[in-house]
Write a protein that holds these residues in place. Structure first.
Motif, PDB file in Angstrom:
ATOM      1  N   GLN A  70       0.831  -1.227   0.000  1.00  0.00           N
ATOM      2  CA  GLN A  70       0.000   0.000   0.000  1.00  0.00           C
ATOM      3  C   GLN A  70       0.858   1.269   0.000  1.00  0.00           C
ATOM      4  O   GLN A  70       0.341   2.370   0.225  1.00  0.00           O
ATOM      5  N   LYS A  71       2.184   1.090  -0.176  1.00  0.00           N
ATOM      6  CA  LYS A  71       3.145   2.221  -0.202  1.00  0.00           C
ATOM      7  C   LYS A  71       3.137   3.011   1.107  1.00  0.00           C
ATOM      8  O   LYS A  71       3.348   4.229   1.138  1.00  0.00           O
ATOM      9  N   LYS A  72       2.845   2.301   2.206  1.00  0.00           N
ATOM     10  CA  LYS A  72       2.745   3.006   3.491  1.00  0.00           C
ATOM     11  C   LYS A  72       3.903   2.674   4.430  1.00  0.00           C
ATOM     12  O   LYS A  72       3.956   3.176   5.554  1.00  0.00           O
ATOM     13  N   LEU A  73       4.797   1.800   3.978  1.00  0.00           N
ATOM     14  CA  LEU A  73       5.927   1.438   4.843  1.00  0.00           C
ATOM     15  C   LEU A  73       6.872   2.631   4.944  1.00  0.00           C
ATOM     16  O   LEU A  73       7.307   3.173   3.924  1.00  0.00           O
ATOM     17  N   LEU A  74       7.205   3.029   6.167  1.00  0.00           N
ATOM     18  CA  LEU A  74       7.936   4.288   6.356  1.00  0.00           C
ATOM     19  C   LEU A  74       9.454   4.125   6.469  1.00  0.00           C
ATOM     20  O   LEU A  74      10.176   5.109   6.522  1.00  0.00           O
ATOM     21  N   TYR A  75       9.945   2.898   6.552  1.00  0.00           N
ATOM     22  CA  TYR A  75      11.402   2.696   6.585  1.00  0.00           C
ATOM     23  C   TYR A  75      11.756   1.271   6.146  1.00  0.00           C
ATOM     24  O   TYR A  75      10.886   0.397   6.144  1.00  0.00           O
ATOM     25  N   PRO A  76      13.013   1.052   5.750  1.00  0.00           N
ATOM     26  CA  PRO A  76      13.391  -0.286   5.249  1.00  0.00           C
ATOM     27  C   PRO A  76      13.423  -1.338   6.365  1.00  0.00           C
ATOM     28  O   PRO A  76      13.862  -1.034   7.470  1.00  0.00           O
ATOM     29  N   ILE A  77      12.961  -2.537   6.019  1.00  0.00           N
ATOM     30  CA  ILE A  77      12.951  -3.615   7.028  1.00  0.00           C
ATOM     31  C   ILE A  77      13.463  -4.916   6.391  1.00  0.00           C
ATOM     32  O   ILE A  77      13.084  -5.270   5.274  1.00  0.00           O
ATOM     33  N   VAL A  78      14.333  -5.597   7.101  1.00  0.00           N
ATOM     34  CA  VAL A  78      14.860  -6.871   6.615  1.00  0.00           C
ATOM     35  C   VAL A  78      13.970  -8.008   7.125  1.00  0.00           C
ATOM     36  O   VAL A  78      13.723  -8.134   8.329  1.00  0.00           O
ATOM     37  N   ALA A  79      13.508  -8.842   6.179  1.00  0.00           N
ATOM     38  CA  ALA A  79      12.648  -9.982   6.526  1.00  0.00           C
ATOM     39  C   ALA A  79      13.531 -11.164   6.936  1.00  0.00           C
ATOM     40  O   ALA A  79      13.823 -12.038   6.123  1.00  0.00           O
ATOM     41  N   VAL A  80      13.939 -11.154   8.185  1.00  0.00           N
ATOM     42  CA  VAL A  80      14.806 -12.229   8.684  1.00  0.00           C
ATOM     43  C   VAL A  80      14.139 -13.595   8.502  1.00  0.00           C
ATOM     44  O   VAL A  80      14.786 -14.583   8.156  1.00  0.00           O
ATOM     45  N   ASN A  81      12.811 -13.618   8.704  1.00  0.00           N
ATOM     46  CA  ASN A  81      12.090 -14.887   8.565  1.00  0.00           C
ATOM     47  C   ASN A  81      12.347 -15.573   7.234  1.00  0.00           C
ATOM     48  O   ASN A  81      12.378 -16.805   7.153  1.00  0.00           O
ATOM     49  N   ASP A  82      12.521 -14.775   6.177  1.00  0.00           N
ATOM     50  CA  ASP A  82      12.600 -15.361   4.847  1.00  0.00           C
ATOM     51  C   ASP A  82      13.986 -15.892   4.504  1.00  0.00           C
ATOM     52  O   ASP A  82      14.168 -16.511   3.444  1.00  0.00           O
ATOM     53  N   ALA A  83      14.969 -15.674   5.381  1.00  0.00           N
ATOM     54  CA  ALA A  83      16.291 -16.281   5.151  1.00  0.00           C
ATOM     55  C   ALA A  83      16.139 -17.798   5.204  1.00  0.00           C
ATOM     56  O   ALA A  83      15.373 -18.332   6.015  1.00  0.00           O
ATOM     57  N   GLN A  84      16.890 -18.486   4.343  1.00  0.00           N
ATOM     58  CA  GLN A  84      16.806 -19.955   4.348  1.00  0.00           C
ATOM     59  C   GLN A  84      17.265 -20.533   5.681  1.00  0.00           C
ATOM     60  O   GLN A  84      16.700 -21.483   6.196  1.00  0.00           O
ATOM     61  N   THR A  85      18.332 -19.924   6.240  1.00  0.00           N
ATOM     62  CA  THR A  85      18.848 -20.446   7.512  1.00  0.00           C
ATOM     63  C   THR A  85      17.931 -20.084   8.678  1.00  0.00           C
ATOM     64  O   THR A  85      18.210 -20.444   9.819  1.00  0.00           O
ATOM     65  N   LYS A  86      16.851 -19.337   8.405  1.00  0.00           N
ATOM     66  CA  LYS A  86      15.841 -19.101   9.437  1.00  0.00           C
ATOM     67  C   LYS A  86      14.690 -20.089   9.245  1.00  0.00           C
ATOM     68  O   LYS A  86      14.552 -21.053   9.969  1.00  0.00           O
ATOM     69  N   HIS A  87      13.871 -19.876   8.190  1.00  0.00           N
ATOM     70  CA  HIS A  87      12.601 -20.629   8.166  1.00  0.00           C
ATOM     71  C   HIS A  87      12.753 -22.132   7.908  1.00  0.00           C
ATOM     72  O   HIS A  87      11.943 -22.920   8.380  1.00  0.00           O
TER      73      HIS A  87
END
Ligand code: ADE
Length: 418
Positions: A164-181
Motif C-alpha cells: 500500500q506504499k505506506k511502509l515508512l522505513y526499510p525492514i529486513v525480513a529475517v524470517n525469509d532467510a533460508q537459515t531461518k525458516h
C-alpha cells in the motif's frame, strides 16, 4: 536505568538459563566475538520486541557487544521468562519491559516504554513495534534507520504495508532467510509445539489422530514430529500445492469439517484467523485437545466455542475444559496462545542460534547501508545465508565437498550436453 520486570531477585536462575542456552549458540557466539572487536553497532539505539527467553537474552548480549544500546520488550505476554528478564537487567545491564502474563494494557505500556528511548532500529517478532511506529508513535519515525522482522506473520503484515506504499522505513525480513525458516520454523516449531502439548497435557501421542492445520514450514515440521511419535496425522490446507505436498509426504488431507470428528489433538499453525470455528468444535470427540502454535491467538474462535458451551473450567495449568451444550468436552490449551512458548520454552537454543545470527547480521546490514536503502522489505543476502550455514555445519563437526575445477566449469557452461 528504567525497566519493568517481575522480580530482579530471580536473576541468578535467569543467568544460569542464559549461559546454558549460550553453549548451543555457536554461530551467535562467533558473531558476538567479532562484534566485540569491531563494534559495528556503536552508538545505535535499538528497541527489540521479541519473546523474552534465554535465547533472546543472548541476542541482546550480542547486540550490546556490537556497541548498540538495546532495550527489550516482549512480543507475547505468555512467553516471558521472568528470571531471564531479571538477569538481563541485573547481570547484563540491559533494560527490559516484560512480565509474564501481563494484560493487554500492560503489554502495550511496555512496547511504548521501549519506544520512548527513541530507537534508530526496530527489531520485531510479529511487527507490533512497526505497527505502533506507523500509527500512534509516528513522530518517532524520524529517528529510525530501519528494522528487522523475525516471523512469517510479521513479514505478511510488512508486505501488506509496503504494497500500500505506506511502509515508512526499510525492514529486513529475517524470517525469509533460508537459515531461518527452513530450521526455526520447521524443526524449532515442530519440536517445541510437541513439547508444549506434552508438558500441558502429558498425553500419549502414539496411536492418536493429530490434526495439523496449515502445511507451511511450521505445520510440516509439527506434522513430521507428530508422525515420528506414532500419531496418525491429518493435514488441513487452503492452498492446493501445499495440500498436494502433504498428500505426497504421506499424510491424509481433509477439510477441517471432515477432520473435526476424527481428531484427538488439533493444532493450528496457519497465521490466519478462526481456522477452527464453532461448527468444528461442535463435531469434536469428547475430550479432544485443541491448541494453536501460530503467532497470534486468533486461530481458534474461542468466542464461538464459548457460545456453544455451558461450562468452562481450568482442569490443569494451561488446560481449560469447555463442556459443550451437546455434553462433550473440548480441552483448549493456553487460551489459544502459541503453545510452544506458553507451556514449553520455545524453540531450542541450537535452532535459535541461526535465527538470531540472522537478526544480528541484519541489524549490522541496516546500520551499514540505511542511507541507501529504500522504504521496502529486504531479503537477507545469499552470502549471509551461506555464512551462517557454513558456520553452523562447522560447529556441528560436519564437512562437505568442494566443487572441482571441472565441476565448476561444467556448471557455468551451456555447451556440454549429452
Ligand atoms: N520463538 C520461538 N522460540 C523462541 C525462543 N526460544 N526464543 C525467542 N523466540 C522464539
Amino acid at each position: 536505568m528504567k525497566y519493568d520486570v517481575k522480580n530482579v531477585k530471580l536473576a541468578p536462575a535467569g543467568k544460569k538459563r542464559i549461559l546454558w542456552a549460550e553453549k548451543q549458540m555457536d554461530v551467535l557466539r562467533q558473531i558476538s566475538a567479532r562484534f566485540a572487536k569491531q563494534k559495528p553497532l556503536k552508538g545505535v539505539k535499538m528497541a527489540a520486541c521479541l519473546h523474552v527467553t534465554a535465547e533472546t537474552a543472548n541476542l541482546m548480549r550480542t547486540l550490546k557487544a556490537g556497541g548498540a544500546s538495546v532495550v527489550l520488550c516482549a512480543s507475547n505476554p505468555l512467553s516471558t521468562q521472568d528470571e531471564v528478564a531479571a538477569s538481563l537487567v541485573k547481570d547484563f545491564g540491559i533494560p527490559v519491559f516484560a512480565r509474564n502474563n501481563i494484560d493487554r494494557k500492560g503489554y502495550y505500556r511496555h512496547l511504548n516504554s521501549a519506544l520512548d528511548t527513541k530507537p534508530n532500529l526496530s527489531m520485531d517478532d510479529g511487527a507490533d513495534l512497526v505497527s505502533l511506529l506507523h500509527t500512534k508513535r509516528k513522530d518517532l519515525v524520524k529517528h529510525i534507520f530501519g528494522g528487522t522482522e523475525e516471523t512469517t506473520t510479521g513479514v505478511i503484515r510488512l508486505k501488506a504495508l509496503a504494497e500500500q506504499k505506506k511502509l515508512l522505513y526499510p525492514i529486513v525480513a529475517v524470517n525469509d532467510a533460508q537459515t531461518k525458516h527452513f530450521f526455526d520454523n520447521r524443526y524449532g516449531t515442530g519440536q517445541s509445539t510437541l513439547d508444549g502439548i506434552i508438558r500441558a497435557t502429558n498425553i500419549l501421542l502414539a496411536g492418536k489422530t493429530v490434526v495439523v492445520a496449515g502445511y507451511g514450514w511450521c505445520g510440516r515440521g509439527f506434522a513430521l514430529k507428530a508422525k515420528a511419535m506414532g500419531a496418525k496425522v491429518i493435514v488441513t490446507e487452503v492452498e492446493a500445492v501445499k495440500a498436494l505436498e502433504a498428500v505426497m509426504d504421506g499424510f491424509e488431507v481433509k477439510t477441517m469439517l471432515q477432520a473435526a470428528s476424527v481428531g484427538d489433538i488439533f493444532c493450528t499453525l496457519t497465521g490466519d484467523i478462526h481456522v477452527i470455528r464453532k461448527e468444528h468444535f461442535a463435531k469434536m470427540k469428547n475430550n479432544a485437545v485443541v491448541c494453536n502454535s501460530g503467532h497470534f491467538d486468533v486461530e481458534l474462535d474461542l468466542v464461538g466455542l464459548k457460545k456453544i458451551s455451558k461450562k468452562v473450567e481450568t482442569v490443569r495449568p494451561f488446560v481449560q475444559a469447555y463442556t459443550l451444550k451437546n455434553g462433550r468436552a473440548v480441552n483448549v490449551l493456553a487460551e489459544g496462545r502459541l503453545i510452544n512458548l506458553a507451556s514449553a520454552e520455545g524453540h531450542p537454543a541450537s535452532v535459535m542460534d541461526m535465527s538470531f545470527a540472522n537478526q544480528s547480521l541484519a541489524a549490522e546490514f541496516v546500520v551499514k547501508n540505511y542511507k541507501h536503502l529504500e522504504k521496502r522489505v529486504y531479503d537477507v543476502t545469499q552470502k549471509t545465508d551461506d555464512y551462517i550455514a557454513t558456520a553452523k555445519l562447522k560447529a556441528m563437526g560436519v564437512s562437505i565437498d568442494k566443487l572441482t575445477a571441472e565441476q565448476q566449469k561444467y556448471l557455468t557452461s551451456w555447451e556440454m550436453g549429452t
